[in-house]
Design an enzyme around this catalytic site. Structure first.
Site, mmCIF file in Angstrom:
data_model
loop_
_atom_site.group_PDB
_atom_site.id
_atom_site.type_symbol
_atom_site.label_atom_id
_atom_site.label_comp_id
_atom_site.label_asym_id
_atom_site.label_seq_id
_atom_site.Cartn_x
_atom_site.Cartn_y
_atom_site.Cartn_z
ATOM 1 N N ASP A 13 0.898 -1.397 -0.306
ATOM 2 C CA ASP A 13 0.518 -0.423 -0.633
ATOM 3 C C ASP A 13 0.654 1.295 -0.381
ATOM 4 O OD1 ASP A 13 -1.838 1.525 -0.462
ATOM 5 O OD2 ASP A 13 -1.890 1.779 2.459
ATOM 6 N N SER A 14 0.431 2.285 -0.388
ATOM 7 C CA SER A 14 0.757 3.640 0.089
ATOM 8 C C SER A 14 1.651 4.171 1.576
ATOM 9 C CB SER A 14 -0.196 4.651 -0.638
ATOM 10 O OG SER A 14 -1.015 4.132 0.317
ATOM 11 N N TYR A 45 -0.823 8.588 -2.321
ATOM 12 C CA TYR A 45 -0.684 7.986 -3.942
ATOM 13 C C TYR A 45 -1.559 9.022 -4.411
ATOM 14 C CZ TYR A 45 2.848 4.206 -2.890
ATOM 15 O OH TYR A 45 4.022 3.806 -3.238
ATOM 16 N N GLY A 46 -2.873 9.174 -3.748
ATOM 17 C CA GLY A 46 -4.602 9.777 -3.987
ATOM 18 C C GLY A 46 -3.986 10.642 -5.388
ATOM 19 N N CYS A 76 -3.765 -1.626 -2.307
ATOM 20 C CA CYS A 76 -4.060 0.582 -2.437
ATOM 21 C C CYS A 76 -4.969 -0.029 -3.745
ATOM 22 C CB CYS A 76 -2.837 1.015 -2.726
ATOM 23 S SG CYS A 76 -2.701 3.332 -3.588
ATOM 24 N N ASN A 77 -5.566 2.010 -3.292
ATOM 25 C CA ASN A 77 -6.612 1.637 -4.209
ATOM 26 C C ASN A 77 -6.461 2.587 -5.667
ATOM 27 O OD1 ASN A 77 -10.338 0.819 -3.671
ATOM 28 N ND2 ASN A 77 -8.590 0.698 -1.996
ATOM 29 N N THR A 78 -5.593 2.863 -5.154
ATOM 30 C CA THR A 78 -5.058 4.369 -7.081
ATOM 31 C C THR A 78 -3.666 3.787 -7.346
ATOM 32 O OG1 THR A 78 -5.506 5.774 -4.395
ATOM 33 C CG2 THR A 78 -3.902 6.417 -7.179
ATOM 34 N N GLU A 155 -6.223 9.226 9.392
ATOM 35 C CA GLU A 155 -5.241 9.095 9.727
ATOM 36 C C GLU A 155 -5.604 9.116 11.162
ATOM 37 O OE1 GLU A 155 -1.975 8.782 7.325
ATOM 38 O OE2 GLU A 155 -2.839 7.779 6.455
ATOM 39 N N CYS A 187 -11.121 3.071 -0.749
ATOM 40 C CA CYS A 187 -9.873 4.064 -0.352
ATOM 41 C C CYS A 187 -10.089 2.636 1.008
ATOM 42 C CB CYS A 187 -9.925 5.340 -0.156
ATOM 43 S SG CYS A 187 -8.726 5.737 0.561
ATOM 44 N N THR A 188 -8.398 2.323 1.191
ATOM 45 C CA THR A 188 -7.876 1.332 2.043
ATOM 46 C C THR A 188 -8.493 2.627 3.576
ATOM 47 O OG1 THR A 188 -6.523 2.473 1.859
ATOM 48 C CG2 THR A 188 -5.837 0.302 1.055
ATOM 49 N N HIS A 189 -8.468 3.562 3.582
ATOM 50 C CA HIS A 189 -9.440 4.179 5.172
ATOM 51 C C HIS A 189 -10.475 4.339 5.019
ATOM 52 C CE1 HIS A 189 -5.094 5.254 4.432
ATOM 53 N NE2 HIS A 189 -5.465 6.320 5.507
HETATM 54 N N1 DGL Z 1 -4.133 3.978 -0.067
HETATM 55 C C1 DGL Z 1 -5.179 4.449 -0.567
HETATM 56 C C2 DGL Z 1 -5.828 4.095 -1.562
HETATM 57 O O1 DGL Z 1 -6.080 2.992 -1.138
HETATM 58 C C3 DGL Z 1 -5.160 6.072 -0.053
HETATM 59 C C4 DGL Z 1 -3.872 6.852 0.399
HETATM 60 C C5 DGL Z 1 -3.269 7.194 -0.556
HETATM 61 O O2 DGL Z 1 -3.661 8.746 -1.204
HETATM 62 O O3 DGL Z 1 -1.832 7.353 -0.778
HETATM 63 O O4 DGL Z 1 -6.038 4.968 -2.591
#
Ligand code: DGL
Length: 269
Positions: A13-14, A45-46, A76-78, A155, A187-189
Site C-alpha cells: 500500500d502507499s 498516492y491519491g 491500495c485502490n489508487t 489518520e 479507498c483503504t481508509h
Molecule cells: N491507499 C490509498 C488508496 O487506497 C489511500 C491513501 C493515499 O492517497 O495514498 O487509494
C-alpha cells in the site's frame, strides 16, 4: 519461477491504510504468511499522477518479488487503478487488486442498480471502478465522487468527529441525490468510517468493503493456482515501511486492530 506454497503473500500500500486489507487476509487465510510493505515515505498516492504511481508500484513489486513472495496483493485502490495491468504483465505471479473484487461485490448486492463509488482523486479520475462495474453489468447507474479529506481525517483518528460528519454530508450529497442503494468504499481508509457513513447515508445503503472482498479473492486465486499454504502451516508476519517505523507502529494498530511487533525499514527508488 514457481514459488513454494509456504512462501508469503506480499501485500502493499502507499502507507498504513492497506493494513485493513492485510488484516482481512490474515483473518480469512490464517495459514498464510504475509509480507506487508507500506510506502510511508511517499504517501499519499491519491493526488499523484498515474505514471508516478506506476513507477512506485513497480519498485515495490520488485522488492516483494526479491523477498520471495508467491503472489502480490495491491491493497491500495489508487495503485490498483493505475498499476494493476502493468504489474500483471511484468510479474510472473498472481497479482490481485482491490478494484475488481469490490466491483463484483457491489454488482452482486445492489438491489436497484444504483451504485456509488468513493475514493481518492486518482482512483475516481481513473474511472477504474466504473469500468470494472460496467464490465460485469453495463446497466447499472454509477455516481462517483472523490473524497480526499477522508484519508487525513482517518489518520487523525477522527472517525466519528463532528467535522468528519459535516464533510461526509457534503461529499455524499450527490450520492444521496442519486438515490444510491450501494456504496463502494474505494479507498483503504474508508472501512474505518463505516459507522459514520451508515449514519449519513441511512440503513438502506449497503457499504462494500474492498478489503473483505479482496481477501476472499486472494483465497480463491491461491487455491486456483495451487499456491495455498498447507492447512497446518504456521504463519509469519513481516511489516516493512519506507519511512518512520514509529509512526507505522502507532497508526498501524488502528488499522490492523492487532499489535504489530516490529517494523523494518527499507528505502526504495
Ligand atoms: N491507499 C490509498 C488508496 O487506497 C489511500 C491513501 C493515499 O492517497 O495514498 O487509494
Amino acid at each position: 519461477m514457481v514459488m513454494p506454497r509456504s512462501a508469503p503473500v506480499g501485500v502493499f500500500d502507499s502507507g498504513i491504510g492497506g493494513l485493513t486489507v492485510a488484516h482481512e487476509v490474515i483473518r480469512q487465510l490464517p495459514h498464510e504468511s504475509v509480507l506487508y510493505f507500506g510506502d510511508t515515505a511517499r504517501v499519499p498516492y491519491g493526488p499523484k499522477s498515474p505514471d508516478t504511481v506506476r513507477r512506485y508500484s513497480r519498485e515495490i513489486a520488485g522488492f516483494l518479488r526479491d523477498q520471495g513472495v508467491k503472489s502480490i496483493v495491491i491493497a491500495c485502490n489508487t495503485a490498483t487503478a493505475h498499476a494493476l495491468n502493468v504489474l500483471r504483465d511484468e510479474f510472473d505471479m498472481p497479482v490481485i487488486g482491490v478494484v475488481e473484487p469490490g466491483a463484483r461485490a457491489a454488482v452482486s448486492v445492489t438491489t436497484g442498480g444504483r451504485i456509488g463509488v468513493i475514493g481518492t482523486v486518482g482512483t475516481i479520475k481513473s474511472g477504474a471502478y466504473e469500468r470494472a462495474i460496467r464490465a460485469i453489468n453495463p446497466d447499472v447507474f454509477i455516481t462517483a465522487r472523490a473524497c480526499p479529506l477522508f484519508v487525513p481525517l482517518v489518520e487523525e483518528g477522527w472517525t466519528s468527529h463532528e467535522a468528519t460528519r459535516l464533510i461526509a454530508r457534503e461529499y455524499l450529497e450527490p450520492l444521496v441525490a442519486a438515490d444510491i442503494d450501494t456504496l463502494v468504499l474505494g479507498c483503504t481508509h474508508y472501512p474505518l468510517l463505516k459507522p459514520l457513513l451508515h449514519e449519513v447515508l441511512g440503513p438502506g445503503v449497503r457499504l462494500i468493503d474492498s478489503a473483505e472482498e479482496t481477501a476472499a479473492e486472494t483465497a480463491r486465486t491461491l487455491a486456483g493456482a495451487q499456491l495455498a499454504a498447507a492447512g497446518d502451516a504456521k504463519p509469519a508476519y513481516r511489516f516493512v515501511a519506507s519511512d518512520d517505523p514509529l509512526q507505522f507502529l502507532q497508526l498501524g494498530q488502528r488499522f490492523l486492530g492487532d499489535t504489530i511487533e516490529g517494523v523494518e525499514i527499507r528505502t526504495l527508488g
